[in-house]
Design an enzyme around this catalytic site. Structure first.
Site, PDB file in Angstrom:
ATOM      1  N   HIS A 124      -8.571   0.821  -0.371  1.00 26.89           N
ATOM      2  CA  HIS A 124      -8.475  -0.230  -1.385  1.00 26.89           C
ATOM      3  C   HIS A 124      -9.833  -0.849  -1.705  1.00 26.89           C
ATOM      4  O   HIS A 124      -9.975  -2.056  -1.853  1.00 26.89           O
ATOM      5  CB  HIS A 124      -7.451  -1.295  -0.965  1.00 26.89           C
ATOM      6  CG  HIS A 124      -6.098  -0.729  -0.722  1.00 26.89           C
ATOM      7  ND1 HIS A 124      -5.327  -0.199  -1.734  1.00 26.89           N
ATOM      8  CD2 HIS A 124      -5.392  -0.556   0.429  1.00 26.89           C
ATOM      9  CE1 HIS A 124      -4.190   0.265  -1.217  1.00 26.89           C
ATOM     10  NE2 HIS A 124      -4.218   0.070   0.088  1.00 26.89           N
TER      11      HIS A 124
ATOM     12  N   SER B 279       0.833  -1.199   0.000  1.00 29.75           N
ATOM     13  CA  SER B 279       0.000   0.000   0.000  1.00 29.75           C
ATOM     14  C   SER B 279       0.872   1.254   0.000  1.00 29.75           C
ATOM     15  O   SER B 279       1.695   1.426  -0.898  1.00 29.75           O
ATOM     16  CB  SER B 279      -0.974  -0.027   1.180  1.00 29.75           C
ATOM     17  OG  SER B 279      -1.924   1.012   1.081  1.00 29.75           O
TER      18      SER B 279
END
Length: 306
Positions: free
Chosen positions: A195, A87
């Site tokens: 996400h 991430s």
């Protein structure tokens, strides 16, 4: 001799006092402060748990900490064959790969964090002990079809993934996934549904931010979270970073891609080392090392292939 990948954790890896390791070497972080408009080193070294949980603070703190450790190790002559970030950790990977400098990365993720935190009503949860990911996907699809969205956000390792979506949908998924075989479903203390499709408005705005950022071709291959493939082209990296905001993090596939490319040693740089356990579950035969402080970087010494 096998190859080495350097890996960088994402949000959640921050820890109170994490910046103490840089107090004697603050020059680079002071330069970052001037760009951000607040004292990042102070937040890292003396910030409360609550302050460090704020997305717009946590993200530059994690990236600055991880990239600074890796840069310190690089000064010994060590260099990775590939870099992987989880991430927001991808921005530390970009720094090490020579795509952007640490100041630029910190500014980007500060803006990224602000945009992400503006998206409300979302949350995330870790799902433990469920190996049938296809069944989990069907569970989330069924819940989403009935109203509020929930999706699989992170594919971390065998038996562990993360779901993300509307608060009510994630709560329903906790119950349904346990019935489908999950041993535990643990709510995560995050400020949004990262996400997932909820982040698409943030991604649209962040694309404009990235457009003016001075990316260079990567000198080291960057394994993208989005497609688990190796990339070096600046515009492609920008496109993937935009998509990463709402796409699933395919960390397990990234690690397997590196192993297939000949990597047998992973070194994790970050405030804490959450990825090391995931990598060990993906492949127990690889060598895994960690550096969370400058002292631990020094301890790597000659063990790391230059």
């Amino acid at each position: 001799m096998g190859k080495t990948a350097w890996v960088f954790p994402g949000q959640g890896s921050q820890a109170v006092g994490m910046g103490q390791t840089f107090l004697d070497n603050p020059e680079q972080l002071q330069a970052i402060n001037r760009r951000l408009g607040f004292d990042l080193l102070d937040a890292m070294a003396a910030g409360s748990k609550e302050e460090l949980q704020r997305t717009e603070v946590a993200q530059p703190a994690i990236v600055a900490h991880a990239a600074s450790l890796a840069q310190a190790h690089a000064k010994t002559g060590a260099t990775p064959d590939l870099v992987i970030g989880h991430s927001v950790g991808e921005y530390a990977a970009l720094v090490v790969a020579g795509v952007i400098d640490l100041e630029e990365a910190s500014v980007l993720v500060h803006e990224r964090g602000k945009l992400m935190s503006e998206v409300k009503d979302g949350t995330m949860a870790a799902v433990i002990g469920m190996t049938d990911v296809d069944e989990a996907f069907h569970v989330t699809e069924k819940i989403s079809a009935s109203g509020n969205l929930v999706q699989i956000a992170n594919y971390n390792c065998p038996g562990q993934f993360v779901i993300s979506g509307h608060v009510d949908a994630v709560k329903q998924a906790e119950t349904d996934l346990k019935e489908a075989g999950a041993k535990r479903v643990l709510p995560l203390n995050v400020s949004g549904a990262f996400h997932s499709s909820y982040m698409m408005p943030a991604a649209t705005r962040f694309k404009d931010v990235l457009a003016s950022s001075p990316f260079k071709p990567a000198a080291i291959g960057v394994v993208s979270n989005v497609d688990a493939d190796v990339h070096t082209a600046p515009e492609k990296l920008k496109a993937l970073l935009t998509e990463q905001l709402y796409a699933s993090v395919r960390f397990e596939a990234c690690v397997r891609k590196a192993i297939d490319a000949g990597v047998d040693t992973f070194i994790e740089f970050g405030p804490t080392s959450p990825l090391s356990g995931l990598i060990k579950r993906i492949d127990s035969k690889v060598t895994i090392k960690q550096a969370t402080t400058l002292e631990e970087v020094a301890a790597l010494g000659g063990e790391v292939r230059a």
